[in-house]
Write a protein that holds these residues in place. Structure first.
Motif, PDB file in Angstrom:
ATOM      1  N   THR A 146       2.905   7.341  -1.955  1.00  0.00           N
ATOM      2  CA  THR A 146       2.245   6.088  -1.348  1.00  0.00           C
ATOM      3  C   THR A 146       1.223   5.203  -1.881  1.00  0.00           C
ATOM      4  O   THR A 146       1.313   3.963  -2.032  1.00  0.00           O
ATOM      5  CB  THR A 146       1.869   6.308   0.145  1.00  0.00           C
ATOM      6  OG1 THR A 146       3.062   7.218   0.861  1.00  0.00           O
ATOM      7  CG2 THR A 146       1.692   5.123   0.937  1.00  0.00           C
ATOM      8  N   ASP A 147       0.045   6.169  -2.195  1.00  0.00           N
ATOM      9  CA  ASP A 147      -1.154   5.412  -2.848  1.00  0.00           C
ATOM     10  C   ASP A 147      -0.540   4.738  -4.090  1.00  0.00           C
ATOM     11  O   ASP A 147      -1.064   3.522  -4.598  1.00  0.00           O
ATOM     12  CB  ASP A 147      -1.945   6.395  -3.151  1.00  0.00           C
ATOM     13  CG  ASP A 147      -2.849   6.960  -1.809  1.00  0.00           C
ATOM     14  OD1 ASP A 147      -2.779   6.223  -0.770  1.00  0.00           O
ATOM     15  OD2 ASP A 147      -3.416   8.074  -1.873  1.00  0.00           O
ATOM     16  N   GLY A 148       0.429   5.260  -5.048  1.00  0.00           N
ATOM     17  CA  GLY A 148       0.710   4.843  -6.276  1.00  0.00           C
ATOM     18  C   GLY A 148       1.489   3.503  -6.145  1.00  0.00           C
ATOM     19  O   GLY A 148       1.426   2.428  -6.902  1.00  0.00           O
ATOM     20  N   LEU A 149       2.611   3.657  -4.984  1.00  0.00           N
ATOM     21  CA  LEU A 149       3.259   2.360  -4.581  1.00  0.00           C
ATOM     22  C   LEU A 149       2.495   1.088  -4.445  1.00  0.00           C
ATOM     23  O   LEU A 149       2.963   0.000  -4.805  1.00  0.00           O
ATOM     24  CB  LEU A 149       4.364   2.669  -3.680  1.00  0.00           C
ATOM     25  CG  LEU A 149       5.421   1.841  -3.387  1.00  0.00           C
ATOM     26  CD1 LEU A 149       6.101   1.528  -4.534  1.00  0.00           C
ATOM     27  CD2 LEU A 149       6.342   2.495  -2.540  1.00  0.00           C
ATOM     28  N   HIS A 150       1.365   1.285  -3.583  1.00  0.00           N
ATOM     29  CA  HIS A 150       0.611   0.187  -3.246  1.00  0.00           C
ATOM     30  C   HIS A 150      -0.152  -0.384  -4.546  1.00  0.00           C
ATOM     31  O   HIS A 150      -0.409  -1.484  -4.845  1.00  0.00           O
ATOM     32  CB  HIS A 150      -0.415   0.675  -2.256  1.00  0.00           C
ATOM     33  CG  HIS A 150       0.104   0.642  -0.625  1.00  0.00           C
ATOM     34  ND1 HIS A 150       0.438  -0.384  -0.357  1.00  0.00           N
ATOM     35  CD2 HIS A 150       0.205   1.801   0.008  1.00  0.00           C
ATOM     36  CE1 HIS A 150       0.959  -0.088   0.979  1.00  0.00           C
ATOM     37  NE2 HIS A 150       0.651   1.305   1.151  1.00  0.00           N
ATOM     38  N   GLN A 151      -0.502   0.807  -5.160  1.00  0.00           N
ATOM     39  CA  GLN A 151      -0.983   0.369  -6.518  1.00  0.00           C
ATOM     40  C   GLN A 151      -0.030  -0.630  -7.494  1.00  0.00           C
ATOM     41  O   GLN A 151      -0.623  -1.563  -8.075  1.00  0.00           O
ATOM     42  CB  GLN A 151      -1.928   1.398  -7.260  1.00  0.00           C
ATOM     43  CG  GLN A 151      -2.321   1.080  -8.704  1.00  0.00           C
ATOM     44  CD  GLN A 151      -2.837   2.481  -9.364  1.00  0.00           C
ATOM     45  OE1 GLN A 151      -2.528   3.360  -8.874  1.00  0.00           O
ATOM     46  NE2 GLN A 151      -3.340   2.390 -10.459  1.00  0.00           N
ATOM     47  N   LEU A 152       0.962   0.098  -7.633  1.00  0.00           N
ATOM     48  CA  LEU A 152       2.121  -0.642  -8.422  1.00  0.00           C
ATOM     49  C   LEU A 152       2.361  -1.943  -7.895  1.00  0.00           C
ATOM     50  O   LEU A 152       2.412  -3.019  -8.659  1.00  0.00           O
ATOM     51  CB  LEU A 152       3.477   0.180  -8.331  1.00  0.00           C
ATOM     52  CG  LEU A 152       4.488  -0.355  -9.460  1.00  0.00           C
ATOM     53  CD1 LEU A 152       4.143  -0.539 -10.784  1.00  0.00           C
ATOM     54  CD2 LEU A 152       5.704   0.562  -8.980  1.00  0.00           C
TER      55      LEU A 152
END
Length: 198
Positions: free
Chosen positions: A185-191
């Motif tokens: 989830t954190d990575g998806l927001h960053q992406l």
């Protein structure tokens, strides 16, 4: 920018919420992903389609548990035949010369300056299959090759993001869904932040 995110399961999607981003639960496996990907392209017509999920990591990979990586390549690894000499992948059969040239699918849309690690992946209908060739492969999942195949044939811009939840090893059942889904989830927001900034 119009973004659609496919999650294989409700669990993988459970922590993600973002205004203006359409999410779809595609279902697990290559067949369900093929249908969901094509439907998402036709109905949403997104500027970019993202497949986001967890994955198992092979012990020889430099990736570690809870790392988040963009997938560079996918192979439908258990497509083939069992012979008296063992399993033979479709790409290695004499009758499949055209398939041999195309069996590894590549994502041409990964940003050059991305901070994410990168991964080469196998897609399997049978997770942890002991007969597949894992050489030069980092992770395994159950959807990516179908997603790549449809997106490439439909000229759809796409990315696949995976968070490592477990070691891909028979007998190792220590999956940490809570931590890996949070990392995803954190990575998806960053992406998405980085995509919207360009």
């Amino acid at each position: 920018m119009k973004i659609t995110v496919l999650f294989p399961t409700h669990t993988e999607a459970s922590l993600f919420q973002r205004d203006g981003v359409h999410t779809i639960i595609s279902g697990v496996g290559l067949t369900a992903t093929t249908m969901a990907t094509l439907k998402a392209i036709q109905s949403d017509q997104p500027d970019i389609l993202i497949l986001a999920g967890i994955a198992g990591v092979y012990e020889h990979s430099s990736l570690k548990l809870f790392d988040v990586a963009l997938v560079e390549s996918e192979v439908e690894a258990d497509l083939g035949f069992f012979t008296t000499n063992g399993f033979v992948h479709m790409a290695h059969l004499p009758i499949a010369m055209e398939f041999e040239r195309r069996h590894t699918l590549h994502c041409p849309h990964i940003p050059v300056d991305t901070p994410f690690k990168r991964a080469n992946s196998l897609s399997l209908n049978a997770a942890l299959a002991p007969f597949v060739d894992t050489g030069n492969i980092d992770i395994e999942n159950m959807e990516g090759a179908a997603f790549f195949y449809v997106c490439l044939h439909e000229n759809q811009r796409f990315l696949e993001l995976r968070a490592i939840s477990n070691i891909a090893k028979i007998g190792d059942d220590n999956w940490d869904m809570t931590t890996s889904v949070q990392a995803l989830t954190d990575g998806l927001h960053q992406l998405i932040d980085s995509l919207q900034a360009t």
